[in-house]
Each structure stands twice: as C-alpha cells, then as structure tokens.
Design an enzyme around this catalytic site. Sequence first.
Site, PDB file in Angstrom:
ATOM      1  N   GLY A   8      35.291 -38.189 -56.426  1.00  0.00           N
ATOM      2  CA  GLY A   8      34.687 -39.721 -57.022  1.00  0.00           C
ATOM      3  C   GLY A   8      35.227 -39.984 -58.467  1.00  0.00           C
ATOM      4  CB  ALA A   9      37.293 -39.396 -60.863  1.00  0.00           C
ATOM      5  N   GLY A  11      33.640 -43.550 -59.643  1.00  0.00           N
ATOM      6  CA  GLY A  11      32.147 -43.972 -58.988  1.00  0.00           C
ATOM      7  C   GLY A  11      31.553 -44.132 -60.551  1.00  0.00           C
ATOM      8  CG  PHE A 126      23.186 -32.330 -61.643  1.00  0.00           C
ATOM      9  CD1 PHE A 126      23.448 -30.734 -61.302  1.00  0.00           C
ATOM     10  CD2 PHE A 126      23.808 -32.017 -60.311  1.00  0.00           C
ATOM     11  CE1 PHE A 126      24.093 -29.690 -60.791  1.00  0.00           C
ATOM     12  CE2 PHE A 126      24.743 -32.072 -59.164  1.00  0.00           C
ATOM     13  CZ  PHE A 126      24.878 -31.062 -59.579  1.00  0.00           C
ATOM     14  CG  HIS A 153      17.794 -44.111 -56.539  1.00  0.00           C
ATOM     15  ND1 HIS A 153      16.097 -43.371 -56.102  1.00  0.00           N
ATOM     16  CD2 HIS A 153      17.990 -43.212 -57.740  1.00  0.00           C
ATOM     17  CE1 HIS A 153      16.140 -42.006 -57.142  1.00  0.00           C
ATOM     18  NE2 HIS A 153      16.879 -41.793 -57.183  1.00  0.00           N
ATOM     19  CG  HIS A 154      22.031 -47.572 -58.670  1.00  0.00           C
ATOM     20  ND1 HIS A 154      22.557 -47.884 -57.786  1.00  0.00           N
ATOM     21  CD2 HIS A 154      21.390 -46.130 -59.153  1.00  0.00           C
ATOM     22  CE1 HIS A 154      23.323 -46.852 -57.630  1.00  0.00           C
ATOM     23  NE2 HIS A 154      22.899 -45.498 -57.769  1.00  0.00           N
ATOM     24  CE  LYS A 157      19.485 -42.705 -53.225  1.00  0.00           C
ATOM     25  NZ  LYS A 157      20.489 -41.001 -53.634  1.00  0.00           N
ATOM     26  N   GLY A 163      17.941 -37.993 -52.133  1.00  0.00           N
ATOM     27  CA  GLY A 163      17.416 -36.338 -51.854  1.00  0.00           C
ATOM     28  C   GLY A 163      16.775 -35.828 -53.187  1.00  0.00           C
ATOM     29  CB  THR A 164      15.084 -36.331 -56.117  1.00  0.00           C
ATOM     30  OG1 THR A 164      16.356 -36.159 -56.779  1.00  0.00           O
ATOM     31  CG2 THR A 164      14.310 -35.953 -57.011  1.00  0.00           C
TER      32      THR A 164
HETATM   33  P1  NAP Z   1      29.052 -44.743 -56.422  1.00  0.00           P
HETATM   34  O1  NAP Z   1      29.438 -45.525 -57.692  1.00  0.00           O
HETATM   35  O2  NAP Z   1      29.236 -45.525 -55.317  1.00  0.00           O
HETATM   36  O3  NAP Z   1      30.326 -43.690 -56.711  1.00  0.00           O
HETATM   37  C1  NAP Z   1      31.348 -42.868 -55.713  1.00  0.00           C
HETATM   38  C2  NAP Z   1      32.812 -42.673 -55.710  1.00  0.00           C
HETATM   39  O4  NAP Z   1      33.219 -41.817 -55.375  1.00  0.00           O
HETATM   40  C3  NAP Z   1      33.132 -44.465 -54.977  1.00  0.00           C
HETATM   41  O5  NAP Z   1      34.712 -44.117 -56.349  1.00  0.00           O
HETATM   42  C4  NAP Z   1      33.841 -43.638 -54.390  1.00  0.00           C
HETATM   43  O6  NAP Z   1      35.437 -44.493 -53.766  1.00  0.00           O
HETATM   44  C5  NAP Z   1      34.581 -42.596 -54.198  1.00  0.00           C
HETATM   45  N1  NAP Z   1      34.718 -41.738 -53.222  1.00  0.00           N
HETATM   46  C6  NAP Z   1      34.374 -41.740 -51.432  1.00  0.00           C
HETATM   47  N2  NAP Z   1      34.424 -40.810 -50.944  1.00  0.00           N
HETATM   48  C7  NAP Z   1      35.780 -39.958 -51.416  1.00  0.00           C
HETATM   49  C8  NAP Z   1      36.021 -39.044 -50.873  1.00  0.00           C
HETATM   50  N3  NAP Z   1      36.532 -38.376 -49.591  1.00  0.00           N
HETATM   51  N4  NAP Z   1      37.109 -38.596 -52.157  1.00  0.00           N
HETATM   52  C9  NAP Z   1      37.170 -38.971 -53.743  1.00  0.00           C
HETATM   53  N5  NAP Z   1      36.286 -39.632 -54.208  1.00  0.00           N
HETATM   54  C10 NAP Z   1      35.214 -40.521 -52.049  1.00  0.00           C
HETATM   55  O7  NAP Z   1      28.378 -43.748 -56.516  1.00  0.00           O
HETATM   56  P2  NAP Z   1      27.808 -42.981 -57.649  1.00  0.00           P
HETATM   57  O8  NAP Z   1      26.501 -43.444 -58.363  1.00  0.00           O
HETATM   58  O9  NAP Z   1      28.524 -42.050 -58.644  1.00  0.00           O
HETATM   59  O10 NAP Z   1      26.823 -41.488 -56.713  1.00  0.00           O
HETATM   60  C11 NAP Z   1      27.725 -40.824 -56.132  1.00  0.00           C
HETATM   61  C12 NAP Z   1      26.470 -39.894 -54.631  1.00  0.00           C
HETATM   62  O11 NAP Z   1      25.476 -38.672 -56.352  1.00  0.00           O
HETATM   63  C13 NAP Z   1      25.621 -40.081 -54.521  1.00  0.00           C
HETATM   64  O12 NAP Z   1      26.050 -39.511 -53.510  1.00  0.00           O
HETATM   65  C14 NAP Z   1      23.823 -40.647 -55.571  1.00  0.00           C
HETATM   66  O13 NAP Z   1      22.824 -40.169 -55.297  1.00  0.00           O
HETATM   67  C15 NAP Z   1      24.449 -39.152 -56.487  1.00  0.00           C
HETATM   68  N6  NAP Z   1      23.536 -39.009 -57.478  1.00  0.00           N
HETATM   69  C16 NAP Z   1      23.150 -37.509 -57.315  1.00  0.00           C
HETATM   70  C17 NAP Z   1      22.796 -37.184 -58.568  1.00  0.00           C
HETATM   71  C18 NAP Z   1      22.442 -35.798 -58.727  1.00  0.00           C
HETATM   72  O14 NAP Z   1      21.559 -35.555 -60.163  1.00  0.00           O
HETATM   73  N7  NAP Z   1      22.698 -35.339 -57.938  1.00  0.00           N
HETATM   74  C19 NAP Z   1      22.858 -38.498 -59.807  1.00  0.00           C
HETATM   75  C20 NAP Z   1      23.204 -39.442 -59.388  1.00  0.00           C
HETATM   76  C21 NAP Z   1      23.733 -39.444 -58.389  1.00  0.00           C
HETATM   77  P3  NAP Z   1      35.104 -46.482 -53.221  1.00  0.00           P
HETATM   78  O15 NAP Z   1      34.294 -47.065 -53.714  1.00  0.00           O
HETATM   79  O16 NAP Z   1      36.288 -46.767 -52.107  1.00  0.00           O
HETATM   80  O17 NAP Z   1      33.952 -45.173 -51.592  1.00  0.00           O
END
Ligand code: NAP
Length: 265
Positions: A8-9, A11, A126, A153-154, A157, A163-164
């Site tokens: 997800g690099a 994202g 995290f 959230h934004h 999402k 999840g929190t």
């Molecule tokens: P995002 O901007 O949509 O980024 C996700 C990225 O992953 C996108 O570039 C997506 O590509 C890519 N992707 C999807 N499936 C993939 C796969 N199988 N292999 C490789 N890349 C893939 O989302 P985000 O805001 O970064 O958030 C990502 C996740 O982290 C969400 O579930 C969010 O709730 C979570 N999060 C967790 C925390 C924490 O502290 N645990 C904090 C913030 C966010 P496409 O656009 O092509 O689909």
Amino acid sequence: MIRVGVLGALGRMGREVCKAVHDDPETVLVAAVDSEAAGETLALGDAPNGTIKVGEEIDMLSQAEVDCAIDFTHPSSVMDNVRWCVRHAVDIVVGTTGLKPQDYDEIRALIEEEGSESNVFIAPNFAIGAVLMMRFAAQASKFFPTIEIIELHHDGKADAPSGTALRTAHEISVERGEAPKPAVDSVEVVEGVRGGEVEGIHIHSVRLPGLVAHQEVILGGPGQSLTIRHDSYDRASFMPGVLLAVKQISHHPGLTVGLENLLNL
Ligand code: NAP
C-alpha cells in the site's frame, strides 16, 4: 538493520510509512508494493538514494529478502497479504482496519497449520494517544457504564465504524462486564440516527473532508458526564507506533493484537 517491505506504498499512510522506515537508522526500505504502481518511483527524501521503485506484486517481498512487511492497504486485500506472509515466513505488521475476530482466528489457525515462523502484529490504531484514550475509557467504564462513542475520520476512509471504535467497545465490554439495561427508549424517527450498536455501545461514524482520525468516548452518569477525546491531526502520529512494532515483532511469536502489548502502560 531490519529489511522492510511496505504494502500500500502509494496510499496516504503507505507514503508516510515508507519515509519513516527510510529515515530510521534501524530499518531499511527494500520493497514498496501498491496495486496501482505501474512502475511509479516514490520519493523518500532529499538524499541521492532517496527514491524507491514501486512494484505491483507481493512476490517482490521474497526477492527483496524482506524480514518484516507493513500493510496499509484495504480491508478487502489485507487478509490475502497476511496469508501470503504467513506462508512465506515473513513477519507482518498490519495497520489496515476492518479485520474481524474470525480473521484473527483464521490467522492463528494458519500460523499453526503451516508451522510458520511468521509473526503477525495488528493494531487498529498506532497512535500512542489513542491507545491511552482506549485504556482510560475502559478504566472509567467501571464507574460510568453508560457510554457512546463518536469516531470522526476523513471522507476517504473505506470502513465504518473505525477499527479503533470497535476495539474501544470491546475493551470497555471486557472491563465493565454486562452492558446496563438501556435507560433510553427513543423512537428512531430517522433510521440509524442512534448509530450502530457494538457490545451494548452505540457508535456514531462521522466522515468529512479535512479530518484525519479522531474519537470521543462520552461516559454518562446521573448529573455528570466524562468525555475522553483523542485527535490525530497528522499521519505522523502513527509512525512511532509502526516503527516500534517493526522492531519488536520478532519478540512476539504468533498473533499479537494491539499496540498496548508493546508499551509498559
Ligand atoms: P489509501 O490512501 O486508500 O491507501 C491504500 C493503498 O493501498 C492504495 O494505494 C491502494 O491502491 C493500495 N492497495 C490496495 N490493495 C492493495 C494490495 N493488495 N496490495 C498493495 N496495495 C494495495 O488508504 P489509507 O488512508 O492509507 O489507509 C489504509 C488503511 O490503513 C485503512 O484500512 C485505514 O483505516 C488504515 N489506517 C490505520 C491506522 C492505524 O493506526 N492502524 C491509521 C490510519 C489508517 P488502490 O488505490 O489502487 O486500491
């Protein structure tokens, strides 16, 4: 040096995580994967070695001899990535939300079935402040058992509730025991207006542009209420927790859920 690959690099989170791994003296970013990479190069900083070519296939993690993968992808992809890591004996730190208790059971069973040396670490949040918010809310719930959660959230999402929020409801229910009988008996004139109910707690999900990740836990008692609130204004708030998990995961065999397991709270 821990060899890290980020899934997800490209994202919102993935880009920050790549930079944080690159900047940390104990970790090195050796692979970056994203489903829409198409050969894109990701800038990591000003130094001449400050770029990495992003690939589309998870197999890149094997070629790059990754010790630990980090997943910030999508709720629909994350389990496939975890399965791949367990089968290939690669540790994985998961930030992607939307996982359910059945998924945790599947991961435990898979690790055992495969006799895998892979460790899996999952944290719905995290940010250290969010972990403390959940802990304080659980402690307070013994004295104020009537509780509602508002998570904000934004608007990009993918999942609701967060999840929190789910984790907070679970921790509260473990701490306070059975939910009190609802004192409120209002008719929902608009369907869903009272939010979704999880383990006896109403959760309300707000999605708006401009927000990052925020949560309020409101605990009510006769004549008083207590509000515990945490705000992540910037994704930088998650990076120390992610890096801590990458550095600690090899000491936590099997599946571990929650950053609190790595902190001396
Ligand atoms: P995002 O901007 O949509 O980024 C996700 C990225 O992953 C996108 O570039 C997506 O590509 C890519 N992707 C999807 N499936 C993939 C796969 N199988 N292999 C490789 N890349 C893939 O989302 P985000 O805001 O970064 O958030 C990502 C996740 O982290 C969400 O579930 C969010 O709730 C979570 N999060 C967790 C925390 C924490 O502290 N645990 C904090 C913030 C966010 P496409 O656009 O092509 O689909």
